[in-house]
Design a protein around this motif. Structure first.
Motif: not given
Length: 474
Positions: A162-168
């Motif tokens: 998930g894009v938010g997970t990768l960013a976090l």
């Protein structure tokens, strides 16, 4: 600078970013850069060091996660082009039956399908969910709507890729294999418990068919036309406040040319292999069984590249070169703002760290490891209510409090999961997900407030309550 001055300048910069996005309708990317500049100058970093810190933070995050996001989005675009999602939902319905479909579909969306851009995944799967809702019975619409909302939003910030997970993970320097394993441990029970809670509430009077449903959903063709014209901010997990943003997705009717498409197992096998390689690397590291070969193939960039190549081969064999070209073009179009938004989140985090906020907050939290997690959750929740984007609120909250983690001895993966959990709270009328679920699943606005706003908020709280005992394992 004094502690009060640093805290005040940080709070002022964050408020300014929120105001720019909410009141002035400035693109979040521009707002975050302006906020980073203002914070650096207020913290007396100086003109040169402020710009240097912003650009370095931007570059560091891009180096960490840029290829991962691009590979994940491209895989998702190819799966969409092959019509794999429609066939997967149909398979789930046949295997699990209508009664268990809300659980199976929510879990599948929240775990396996997170490489697909959120708006695209929603527009593809919502008509199928609407059809399945009729087979479930009188409560089919709220059960399917709530399960889809929970799976979609939880996956963005709790599950790789998930894009938010990768960013976090990138912001907090969390190994992606570690993020995958602990995120999976958190997201599965969160989804199951949240869907069960909503099912219980719907069966005990929380849903009013006359007031919460409309006779027929908005036609898919109309939604497709709306999605072709972006309005506001089309970022994963939320849109521009006050305007239901549209992410530019298309509504496919299955594989191009009318072919049946490749076997479903062949479509998803490359993605599953990639995730297993990443998870295997984390397990090998924990068991002290690492070697050069295992480290190479479990590296997230290599693993997702293998998954991308495998998906490309399957797409080429089933749809030909033109199908691959369409999927790649759509994938690049969808990933552009995601990449830039993630990177400017890194810029803000770098400026916050350079201002010394971590040293200040350490004194407030050093006696208790639960308090930082509650604080991260609360900051992310407040930011999401204000801004209306799951991704932006998670990235901003993690950036603000990332400097605290090393000093406290709290594992950064816990901070990442707390930020992701908090960012789920109160998905409301500023989110494009809210309006798409409302229109595509035949709900009134009041109904969508129940199945989206309330249901995802339940998932947010459930995730926090599950995360606190998990933190005791570290």
């Amino acid at each position: 600078m004094s502690d009060v001055a640093v805290l005040a300048s940080t709070a002022g910069a964050i408020v300014a970013v929120v105001v720019l996005i909410v009141r002035c309708h400035v693109n979040p990317v521009i707002s975050l850069v302006l906020g980073s500049l203002a914070l650096g100058l207020m913290n007396r970093l100086g003109f040169g060091r402020t710009v240097e810190t912003i650009t370095k933070g931007f570059g560091d995050i891009m180096a960490e996660v840029g290829l991962l996001i691009a590979f994940g989005v491209l895989m998702g675009s190819m799966l969409k082009e092959m019509g794999a999602i429609e066939r997967l939902v149909d398979r789930l319905l046949r295997v699990f039956g209508p009664g268990r479909l809300p659980y199976s579909m929510s879990l599948t969306i929240g775990t396996l399908l997170q490489s697909i851009y959120l708006d695209v995944l929603l527009v593809i799967s919502a008509p199928l969910a609407r059809s399945a809702a009729r087979q479930i019975g009188p409560l089919g619409t709220p059960r399917m709507a709530a399960s889809m909302a929970i799976g979609l939003e939880c996956g963005i910030v709790l599950m790789v890729p998930g894009v938010g997970t990768l960013a976090l993970a990138a912001l907090l320097d969390v190994p992606l294999g570690t993020m995958l394993l602990w995120g999976l441990l958190l997201v599965v029970p969160t989804i199951v418990i949240s869907v069960a809670i909503m099912t219980f509430l719907f069966r005990h009077g929380f849903w009013d068919v006359a007031g919460d449903e409309i006779a027929e959903p908005v036609p898919a063709e109309q939604v497709r036309e709306e999605l072709r014209t972006p309005v506001g901010v089309g970022v994963a997990g939320g849109g521009a406040p006050g305007v239901p943003a549209r992410g530019g997705a298309e509504l496919p009717a299955g594989p191009r040319g009318g072919a049946a498409g490749p076997r479903l197992s062949a479509c998803f096998a490359p993605l599953v292999v990639a995730l297993l390689l990443i998870a295997g690397g984390a397990v090998a590291q924990a068991a002290n069984r690492e070697n050069a070969v295992v480290s190479f193939f479990s590296d997230p960039v290599v693993a997702l590249l293998i998954g991308l190549i495998g998906t490309l081969v399957v797409t080429r064999l089933s749809l030909g070169r033109s199908g691959v070209d369409r999927a790649v073009a759509n994938g690049f179009k969808e990933s552009g703002q995601i990449l830039i938004l993630t990177a400017v989140g890194g810029s803000l985090a770098a400026v916050v760290a350079a201002g010394g906020l971590g040293d200040i907050l350490r004194h407030y939290f050093e006696a208790d490891r639960f308090l930082p997690l509650l604080t991260v959750w609360l900051v992310a929740a407040v930011l999401h209510v204000a801004v209306g984007s799951v991704t932006i609120s998670a990235i901003t909250a993690a950036g603000i409090l990332a400097p605290v983690a090393p000093a406290l001895g709290v594992d950064p993966v816990l901070i990442a999961l707390a930020a992701g959990s908090g960012s789920l709270f109160c998905v409301h009328v500023t989110s494009n997900t809210f309006w798409l679920l409302q229109s595509l699943l035949g709900q009134t606005t009041r109904g969508a407030l129940k199945t989206t706003t309330f249901a995802v908020s339940v998932a947010s709280v459930v995730a926090l309550l599950l995360l606190l005992p998990i933190s005791a394992l570290f």
